[in-house]
Design an enzyme around this catalytic site. Structure first.
Site, PDB file in Angstrom:
ATOM      1  N   CYS A  74      40.459  31.647  29.773  1.00 58.72           N
ATOM      2  CA  CYS A  74      40.783  31.909  31.177  1.00 58.72           C
ATOM      3  C   CYS A  74      42.143  31.351  31.585  1.00 58.72           C
ATOM      4  O   CYS A  74      42.694  31.746  32.608  1.00 58.72           O
ATOM      5  CB  CYS A  74      39.692  31.357  32.097  1.00 58.72           C
ATOM      6  SG  CYS A  74      38.112  32.166  31.842  1.00 58.72           S
ATOM      7  N   HIS A  80      43.206  30.757  39.342  1.00 63.56           N
ATOM      8  CA  HIS A  80      42.219  31.427  38.497  1.00 63.56           C
ATOM      9  C   HIS A  80      40.931  31.566  39.305  1.00 63.56           C
ATOM     10  O   HIS A  80      40.552  30.665  40.047  1.00 63.56           O
ATOM     11  CB  HIS A  80      41.972  30.606  37.237  1.00 63.56           C
ATOM     12  CG  HIS A  80      40.854  31.139  36.400  1.00 63.56           C
ATOM     13  ND1 HIS A  80      40.760  32.473  36.064  1.00 63.56           N
ATOM     14  CD2 HIS A  80      39.756  30.531  35.864  1.00 63.56           C
ATOM     15  CE1 HIS A  80      39.667  32.653  35.343  1.00 63.56           C
ATOM     16  NE2 HIS A  80      39.034  31.501  35.216  1.00 63.56           N
ATOM     17  N   ASN A 132      34.991  36.636  37.593  1.00 70.10           N
ATOM     18  CA  ASN A 132      35.953  35.929  36.737  1.00 70.10           C
ATOM     19  C   ASN A 132      36.417  36.889  35.644  1.00 70.10           C
ATOM     20  O   ASN A 132      35.660  37.192  34.721  1.00 70.10           O
ATOM     21  CB  ASN A 132      35.280  34.691  36.145  1.00 70.10           C
ATOM     22  CG  ASN A 132      36.201  33.899  35.232  1.00 70.10           C
ATOM     23  OD1 ASN A 132      37.291  34.352  34.890  1.00 70.10           O
ATOM     24  ND2 ASN A 132      35.747  32.726  34.823  1.00 70.10           N
TER      25      ASN A 132
END
Ligand code: COA
Length: 322
Positions: free
Chosen positions: A113, A249, A279
């Site tokens: 990520c 993020h 996500n």
């Protein structure tokens, strides 16, 4: 002095939307649990015949158009992904071929990520040292492919998508500084526990999916990202009040809110997409940036912090001047 500036951005989300309500029919979960714990209402899921490079190509072409550049002008291709189309060639090489260009370096970066921040850091340093004049950097994921759709504690949190930027050499600063970190001692808290080298032993044991100890990951993400945004401010002698936007993020709205508090920043100055995207791993920062550029929230001359945290653990922050 050569600087690196973001001159265009683009993004792409697969057509299919999977809502929390639909997940209620598939798992022992509720719309309310998912939304209150994570901030997610829905996510996009790639079609069966749609792969990471397909998403990356659409985002890349949109970024090129926005920057007023043709593929032939690109001299570096870097793709951040955890879900490459193939073991090799890299998704960056596949993308380079799709764009009809040859010869320039093309490679993938894998930091889960935090992948886009890592890839943008690489591009920034290439440009600063004269190794590239016009780079294409992409975060693209079909994360849905590495989820166990029977594990309610992970599968409700992720989605698919791609975001891209064109970064060019410039006489005025764009990317002001970049700070990356990693700590492999946390390798087991968020992982897919098998890979190409180990798969022959364990593929049949159903381990090719994301596993996460959510509470611990949450705690570390808040601490590491909180420190990372302070680090980037201090490195540039910039006060909290000078920041126009946080483009974080998008893992959990509560993590995002905690980082905004560390920056004394109103949530009105935070770009939030998690409610609609979930996500999307390496794609989340460029997707959020592109959305806010296109709808006019992000304007020229503003100061923006990017931050991301992912498996590894990996994390980092950047200060950008648009
Ligand atoms: N629906 C309903 N209940 C669920 C559920 C779901 N989808 N997933 C888990 N639960 C249950 C758990 O089993 C647990 O039940 P128990 O108390 O009977 O054991 C309960 O809900 C509470 O779970 P908990 O883990 O305490 O919730 P939480 O408040 O920590 O939120 C996360 C869970 C995963 C949303 C949160 O920990 C998180 O976001 N972690 C970080 C995730 C992240 O950032 N990952 C990516 C980093 S890049």
């Amino acid at each position: 002095m050569t600087y690196a500036r973001i001159t265009g951005s683009g993004s792409y989300l697969p057509e299919k939307i999977l809502t929390n309500r639909e997940l209620e029919g598939l798992l022992d979960t509720t719309e309310d649990w998912i939304y209150t714990r994570s901030g997610i209402r829905e996510r996009h899921i790639a079609a069966e015949n749609e792969f990471t490079c397909d998403l990356a190509e659409k985002a890349a072409r949109a970024a090129l158009e926005r920057a007023g550049r043709t593929p032939a002008e690109v001299d570096l291709v870097v793709v951040a992904t955890t879900t490459p189309d193939q073991v090799f060639p890299s998704t960056a090489c596949l993308l380079q071929n799709r764009l009809g260009i040859q010869g320039c370096p093309a490679f993938d970066v894998q930091a889960v990520c935090a992948g886009f921040i890592y890839a943008l850091d690489v591009v920034y340093r290439y440009i600063r040292t004269g190794g590239s004049k016009c780079a294409l950097v992409v975060g693209a994921e079909t994360f849905s492919r590495i989820l166990n759709w029977e594990d309610r504690s992970t599968c409700v949190l992720f989605g698919d998508g791609a975001g891209a930027m064109i970064v060019e050499e410039a006489t005025q600063p764009g990317i002001l500084s970049s700070h990356l970190h990693a700590d492999g001692s946390f390798k087991d808290l968020l992982c897919v526990p098998i890979g190409v080298s180990t798969a022959h032993q364990e593929m049949l044991a159903g381990k090719a999916y994301t596993e996460m100890q959510g509470k611990e990951v949450f705690r570390w993400a808040v601490t590491a990202l909180g420190d990372a945004v302070i680090e980037v401010l201090e490195a540039n002698g910039v006060d909290r009040g000078e920041i126009d936007w946080l483009v974080p993020h998008q893992a959990n709205i509560r993590i995002i809110q905690a980082i905004a508090r560390r920056l004394d920043l109103s949530m009105d100055n935070v770009v939030v997409t998690i409610d609609r995207h979930g996500n999307t791993s390496a794609a989340s920062v460029p997707l959020a940036f592109d959305e806010a550029v296109r709808d006019g929230r992000i304007k020229p001359g503003q100061k923006i912090i990017f931050e991301a945290f992912g498996g590894g653990f990996t994390w980092g922050s950047m200060l950008i001047q648009t």
